[in-house]
Enzyme design. Structure first.
Site, PDB file in Angstrom:
ATOM      1  N   PRO A  44       0.585  -1.256   0.074  1.00 47.55           N
ATOM      2  CA  PRO A  44      -0.028  -0.153  -0.198  1.00 47.55           C
ATOM      3  C   PRO A  44       0.852   1.336   0.039  1.00 47.55           C
ATOM      4  CG  PRO A  44      -0.236  -1.025   2.240  1.00 47.55           C
ATOM      5  CD  PRO A  44       0.541  -2.070   1.196  1.00 47.55           C
ATOM      6  N   ALA A  68      -3.868   7.442  -0.192  1.00 49.03           N
ATOM      7  CA  ALA A  68      -3.732   6.361   0.587  1.00 49.03           C
ATOM      8  C   ALA A  68      -4.275   4.944  -0.049  1.00 49.03           C
ATOM      9  CB  ALA A  68      -4.598   6.526   1.934  1.00 49.03           C
ATOM     10  N   ASP A  69      -3.805   3.915   0.466  1.00 54.70           N
ATOM     11  CA  ASP A  69      -4.184   2.692  -0.206  1.00 54.70           C
ATOM     12  C   ASP A  69      -4.074   1.721   1.161  1.00 54.70           C
ATOM     13  OD1 ASP A  69      -4.839   0.880  -2.557  1.00 54.70           O
ATOM     14  OD2 ASP A  69      -3.281  -0.296  -1.739  1.00 54.70           O
ATOM     15  N   THR A  70      -4.809   0.748   1.202  1.00 49.91           N
ATOM     16  CA  THR A  70      -5.192  -0.193   2.435  1.00 49.91           C
ATOM     17  C   THR A  70      -4.957  -1.445   1.794  1.00 49.91           C
ATOM     18  OG1 THR A  70      -6.448   1.479   3.716  1.00 49.91           O
ATOM     19  CG2 THR A  70      -6.668  -0.822   4.229  1.00 49.91           C
ATOM     20  N   GLY A 105      -0.931   2.432   3.448  1.00 45.88           N
ATOM     21  CA  GLY A 105       0.006   3.544   3.148  1.00 45.88           C
ATOM     22  C   GLY A 105      -0.513   4.896   2.870  1.00 45.88           C
TER      23      GLY A 105
END
Length: 186
Positions: A44, A68-70, A105
């Protein structure tokens, strides 16, 4: 400062709005493929940076972009967003009775400078029944969520027995850490 949240996620938008800081939410079309050598939180982090890079050329000097990334990580592999209901059920079966990690992230981009971090939360599910899994998948929207679940919904209410780390990270946006980083810019 013009604060921009590069996310389509209604959960990220809701959490960001809770800070009572004016911002604009946008959608960013970015290539979310990543090197297969990446593991866990590096995935992420890489994707959040890719999202920021995809928008960088459109930024003005006063813009501050947050992306963001999950992902969900279990047994040394990633669970992203399921493609269909059957895959969502399979993911929930895999999470059932297990502890997994949720990694988000987050990247800040301002005046060509990138700052990123990763947040991690350990989440333990009790053993779920097939009926509970079927009910969740048929009544909620697991297809837009990493690991096929929203902790703030039915399956989180009945399934999560333990959590170590940020609850909001499991929702997809570690808002406390975002706020701490954001204070440096405001």
């Amino acid at each position: 400062m013009n604060l921009i949240l590069g996310s389509q996620s209604p959960r990220r938008r809701e959490l960001m709005a809770g800070l009572d800081i004016p911002f604009t939410a946008i959608s960013i079309d970015a290539d979310e493929t990543y090197p297969t050598t990446l593991q866990a939180g590096d995935i992420p982090l890489y994707i959040s940076r890719a999202k920021a890079r995809a928008y960088e050329a459109q930024m003005k000097a006063e813009d501050l972009l947050i992306t963001a990334d999950t992902i969900v990580w279990i047994h040394d592999h990633m669970l992203g967003k399921p493609h269909d209901e059957e895959q969502a059920k399979q993911m929930l079966r895999e999470l059932s009775g297990q502890t997994h990690q949720v990694y988000t992230g987050v990247t800040f981009l301002h005046k060509g400078q990138y700052e990123s971090f990763v947040d991690k939360t350990d989440v333990t599910f009790r053993t779920l029944t097939e009926e509970e899994i079927d009910y969740y998948v048929s009544h909620y929207r697991p297809l837009d969520k990493a690991g096929a679940y929203g902790v703030q919904e039915y399956i989180g209410y009945i399934g999560v027995t333990k959590m170590e780390g940020s609850y909001f990270n499991v929702m997809g946006f570690p808002i406390c850490r975002v706020y701490e980083q954001l204070k440096r810019y405001l």
